[in-house]
Design an enzyme around this catalytic site. Structure first.
Site, PDB file in Angstrom:
ATOM      1  N   ASP A 157       1.921 -13.043   4.925  1.00 38.42           N
ATOM      2  CA  ASP A 157       1.439 -11.670   5.078  1.00 38.42           C
ATOM      3  C   ASP A 157       1.340 -11.361   6.574  1.00 38.42           C
ATOM      4  OD1 ASP A 157       0.013  -9.385   3.379  1.00 38.42           O
ATOM      5  OD2 ASP A 157      -1.061  -9.606   5.288  1.00 38.42           O
TER       6      ASP A 157
ATOM      7  N   ASN B  92       2.325   0.835  11.673  1.00 39.68           N
ATOM      8  CA  ASN B  92       2.575   1.889  10.693  1.00 39.68           C
ATOM      9  C   ASN B  92       1.749   3.135  11.000  1.00 39.68           C
ATOM     10  OD1 ASN B  92       4.500   1.857   8.711  1.00 39.68           O
ATOM     11  ND2 ASN B  92       3.078   1.471   7.040  1.00 39.68           N
TER      12      ASN B  92
ATOM     13  N   HIS C 203       5.959   5.561   9.369  1.00 42.72           N
ATOM     14  CA  HIS C 203       6.628   4.648   8.430  1.00 42.72           C
ATOM     15  C   HIS C 203       8.024   4.243   8.900  1.00 42.72           C
ATOM     16  CE1 HIS C 203       3.529   4.789   5.395  1.00 42.72           C
ATOM     17  NE2 HIS C 203       3.482   6.116   5.499  1.00 42.72           N
TER      18      HIS C 203
ATOM     19  N   ASP D 178       9.243   0.485   8.869  1.00 42.60           N
ATOM     20  CA  ASP D 178      10.452   0.015   8.181  1.00 42.60           C
ATOM     21  C   ASP D 178      11.356  -0.765   9.128  1.00 42.60           C
ATOM     22  OD1 ASP D 178       9.531   1.214   5.900  1.00 42.60           O
ATOM     23  OD2 ASP D 178      10.879   2.951   5.999  1.00 42.60           O
TER      24      ASP D 178
ATOM     25  N   ASP E 193       4.164  -5.581   3.426  1.00 45.46           N
ATOM     26  CA  ASP E 193       4.418  -6.500   4.551  1.00 45.46           C
ATOM     27  C   ASP E 193       4.289  -7.953   4.114  1.00 45.46           C
ATOM     28  OD1 ASP E 193       1.730  -6.450   4.079  1.00 45.46           O
ATOM     29  OD2 ASP E 193       1.118  -6.365   6.178  1.00 45.46           O
TER      30      ASP E 193
END
Length: 505
Positions: A307, A315, A320, A324, A350
């Protein structure tokens, strides 16, 4: 006497001749075909009953008429040489003036009178059948020329007899060049996976004897064209049988499925991979683990959950699109750290998963530490800003005791969160008796019970007075406490559930 013997022999010859003439006349009279005689100028001199039936007239209305009167269009003559024979097909006037197709066979007996004999046969039905067969043949040829599938027919020996235009295009061979060649010279098919030549289609069809399995469809293969280029085709082969059921050849149909196969592979890839990073997705990753557990044959394997730390900062700060792009770049970074046998997946958000195949736990820890360090050293740049992220990694070993997917995923997830709880950006190995994990599991259970208490109105307020240790200003003070009511009606103190509420809710 000698004269008597000669007379007796003469009479026998005469009787035999009369018998033969009578038999011939009977045959001529009863035959269904018409028989007429005519002179060199074409005038009819005699006819049999068959001719009367064909022309629909009695003999007295036929004899003496020119033969051309009965020919549609009034032209045409049959005057063969002596001892020769002539054949022709003409349309003649028949019963009621209706025309019929006739096959005429004329010959000359060589007599001084130059008499010609002609047999007239009604071939209307035969011609109708021939025309019908020709029409069906033309329809079949037009159909074969129009369809998109390639069609090749061969004889029993496997020599090519026919290619339709689609087959010419798909193989690169013209009909004139391919005719007479063996099928495997024109139609060269290879296995799509191994590249090995596939079985001869003619042999497959000839070996099939069961009526219920006349047509054999095979898996797609690679067809090599005459110029060396390739297409992927799907084919089917069936025997061609005669009226007695004997195999006299084969018919092979095939179509170009290159685009279809490419689309199928694309859809399969999309179904098993994450659209953003191109890594294996969660469902395919879990199927791979299930297959490993189902077919477990020993060895050491490790499941890894990872994680990202500080991903939410990127973010929320840059949007976003930046998040990405960060995931794509990290996906490529992680792929570069994988061994050939490892399976790397994006599980969502993530979170990433890694399945280390045939990897001892201590080696997996070293690889995970290398990944953690690489992520820690990585800097993500976006619109002039630089961001650092970390990775919290949880590991769990897979051995013969791991039977089902759920507990294994739960253990890896718990180890990953234990790494986060321990300060983030670290690696944690799952142990069944891990005190930290047990505490977290207990807190997670309290979180569930706390949610149920809130939904079921099982939280209770308790009030107790606050009494001064010394002095009294006359004011009343109280402390309000919250407690949970258990399912059995007992009162649960806040010390049992508040740590979970403060951490997770």
């Amino acid at each position: 006497t000698e004269v008597g013997q000669i007379a007796e022999q003469y009479n026998k010859v005469i009787r035999a001749l009369q018998h033969a003439v009578a038999k011939t006349q009977s045959i001529v009279r009863d035959i269904r075909d018409g028989i007429v005689t005519y002179s060199r100028d074409g005038v009819l001199t005699s006819c049999n009953p068959g001719a009367e039936r064909l022309f629909g007239l009695p003999a007295e209305q036929i004899v003496g008429q020119p033969f051309q009167r009965f020919v549609v269009g009034g032209s045409g003559s049959l005057l063969p040489e002596v001892g020769g024979e002539m054949k022709a097909e003409m349309m003649l006037h028949g019963r009621g003036g209706e025309a019929f197709a006739a096959e005429l066979t004329a010959s000359q007996g060589g007599t001084a009178e130059d008499t010609f004999v002609c047999m007239v046969r009604d071939v209307t039905e035969r011609r109708r059948v021939e025309e019908q067969l020709f029409a069906e043949k033309m329809l079949a040829q037009v159909t074969l020329a129009s369809i998109g599938d390639g069609v090749i027919t061969t004889d029993r020996a496997g020599q090519v007899r026919y290619l339709n235009p689609s087959a010419e295009k798909l193989t690169g061979w013209r009909q004139t060049d391919a005719q007479g060649l063996m099928l495997e010279e024109v139609y060269r098919l290879f296995d799509e996976t191994t590249g090995a030549p596939l079985a001869n289609a003619t042999g497959l069809a000839v070996r099939r004897r069961s009526d219920c399995q006349e047509r054999a469809e095979r898996a797609p293969g690679i067809l090599y064209l005459r110029d060396g280029s390739q297409v992927v085709v799907q084919d089917a082969v069936a025997p061609i049988r005669d009226a007695n059921g004997l195999v006299i050849g084969t018919v092979l149909t095939f179509r170009d499925v290159t685009v279809t196969r490419q689309l199928a592979r694309k859809l399969t890839f999309q179904a098993n991979h994450d659209n953003l990073t191109g890594l294996v997705n969660r469902s395919a990753f879990e199927r791979r683990i299930e297959a490993l557990l189902r077919d477990f044959s020993g060895g050491e394997h490790v499941l890894c959950y990872m994680d990202l730390d500080q991903f939410k900062v990127v973010n929320d700060t840059c949007g976003h699109a930046a998040g990405d792009e960060l995931l794509r770049q990290l996906g490529q970074l992680l792929k570069g750290r994988m061994r050939g046998s490892d399976v790397l997946a994006r599980l969502g958000g993530d979170e990433f998963g890694i399945l280390f195949i045939d990897c001892p736990l201590n080696q997996a820890v070293l690889i995970a530490e290398g990944i953690r360090h690489a992520v820690d050293e990585f800097r993500f740049n976006w619109e002039g800003k630089s961001f650092a992220v970390g990775a919290s990694i949880g590991l769990v070993g897979i051995d013969e005791h791991a039977k089902t997917l759920g507990p294994l995923l739960g253990a890896a997830d718990s180890a990953c969160y234990a790494a986060k709880d321990g300060g983030r950006n670290r690696v944690h190995v799952y142990q069944a008796d891990d005190q930290r994990l047990m505490e977290r599991r207990g807190e997670m259970q309290w979180t569930h019970r706390l949610r149920q208490a809130l939904d079921g109105d099982h939280l209770r307020l308790f009030v107790q007075p606050i009494v001064p240790a010394s002095g009294d200003d006359g004011l009343q003070r109280y402390e309000v406490l919250v407690r949970m009511q258990g399912e059995d009606g007992s009162v649960i103190p806040p010390g049992a559930f508040m740590p979970a509420a403060e951490r997770y809710d």
